[in-house]
Design a protein around this motif. Structure first.
Motif, mmCIF file in Angstrom:
data_model
loop_
_atom_site.group_PDB
_atom_site.id
_atom_site.type_symbol
_atom_site.label_atom_id
_atom_site.label_comp_id
_atom_site.label_asym_id
_atom_site.label_seq_id
_atom_site.Cartn_x
_atom_site.Cartn_y
_atom_site.Cartn_z
ATOM 1 N N UNK A 35 0.811 -1.215 0.000
ATOM 2 C CA UNK A 35 0.000 0.000 0.000
ATOM 3 C C UNK A 35 0.840 1.260 0.000
ATOM 4 N N UNK A 36 1.945 1.226 0.710
ATOM 5 C CA UNK A 36 2.803 2.413 0.748
ATOM 6 C C UNK A 36 3.501 2.637 -0.586
ATOM 7 N N UNK A 50 5.927 -4.235 -8.008
ATOM 8 C CA UNK A 50 7.036 -3.342 -7.649
ATOM 9 C C UNK A 50 7.499 -3.634 -6.226
ATOM 10 N N UNK A 51 6.550 -3.877 -5.331
ATOM 11 C CA UNK A 51 6.906 -4.208 -3.940
ATOM 12 C C UNK A 51 7.693 -5.517 -3.886
ATOM 13 N N UNK A 97 3.377 14.559 -0.943
ATOM 14 C CA UNK A 97 2.955 13.318 -0.282
ATOM 15 C C UNK A 97 3.905 13.019 0.870
ATOM 16 N N UNK A 98 3.352 12.505 1.941
ATOM 17 C CA UNK A 98 4.158 12.123 3.108
ATOM 18 C C UNK A 98 3.699 10.753 3.610
ATOM 19 N N UNK A 99 3.824 9.714 2.755
ATOM 20 C CA UNK A 99 3.415 8.381 3.208
ATOM 21 C C UNK A 99 4.296 7.908 4.359
ATOM 22 N N UNK A 100 3.778 6.925 5.072
ATOM 23 C CA UNK A 100 4.556 6.332 6.169
ATOM 24 C C UNK A 100 5.774 5.623 5.606
ATOM 25 N N UNK A 101 6.854 5.711 6.344
ATOM 26 C CA UNK A 101 8.070 4.999 5.959
ATOM 27 C C UNK A 101 7.874 3.528 6.322
ATOM 28 N N UNK A 110 6.039 9.514 8.947
ATOM 29 C CA UNK A 110 6.000 9.919 7.547
ATOM 30 C C UNK A 110 7.413 10.165 7.015
ATOM 31 N N UNK A 111 7.568 9.942 5.719
ATOM 32 C CA UNK A 111 8.881 10.163 5.111
ATOM 33 C C UNK A 111 9.245 11.639 5.220
ATOM 34 N N UNK A 112 10.534 11.876 5.199
ATOM 35 C CA UNK A 112 11.013 13.246 5.280
ATOM 36 C C UNK A 112 12.470 13.327 4.879
#
Length: 184
Positions: A35-36, A50-51, A97-101, A110-112
């Protein structure tokens, strides 16, 4: 230079092993990772393959780094994979977008910028490992060299894998508003 090569190989192998195990530990964990992947701009129908490709590449890095004669290929694959993952993070951040890492399976952070920095540093480690391999000649590493590599790589790998937790641990906590005395 033997110590540099060995330290880089061990550090990267531990980090990528933690990533593979974290993603594959449970079906739900892998589903969350899939999902991420979609949140990074990959079309929904392409997210599962891809995952799987990402996890297979991470596992290949571990195997290649574990075998002395294939270590250079593992270092190159690690650097390349880190480059692709970093580009995906930067692209997501640019889109807002800031999906969870989900780099290590579970994770709500969230990514950063720290994830970009972490990946760039790991890619540099891979390149330094290649430099160490290219300049190392002679017999296999001695016991003190192996101990030095383990003593440096293991704690660094732990920091990399638990980076989000460490950042959360030392992040300032938001203060709660206080109620005036006498009012409940």
């Amino acid at each position: 230079m033997r110590a540099l090569e060995l330290t880089a190989r061990l550090l990267l192998a531990l980090v990528f092993l933690a990533a593979v195990v974290g993603k594959l530990r449970t079906r739900a964990g892998f589903a969350e990772f899939v999902g991420s992947v979609g949140q990074f701009g990959v079309p929904t129908r392409w997210a599962p393959p891809v995952a799987r490709l990402a996890v297979a590449a991470e596992a290949a890095v571990v195997v290649l780094l574990a075998v002395g004669r294939t270590a250079p290929a593992g270092l190159v694959l690690a650097a390349g994979l880190l480059g692709v993952l970093t580009a995906a993070i930067v692209g997501a951040l640019r889109r807002g977008a800031r999906p969870s890492c989900r780099c290590f399976g579970v994770g709500a952070a969230p990514i950063g910028a720290r994830h970009v920095t972490r990946n760039v540093v790991l890619a540099v480690v891979a390149l330094l490992g290649l430099l160490g391999w290219a300049t190392a000649a002679g017999p296999p590493p001695s016991a003190p060299t192996v101990l030095l590599a383990v003593g440096v790589a293991v704690p660094l790998a732990a920091v990399v894998v638990r980076l989000d937790d460490l950042v959360a641990l030392f992040a300032p906590t938001p203060s709660r508003p206080t109620r005036p005395a006498g009012r409940h």
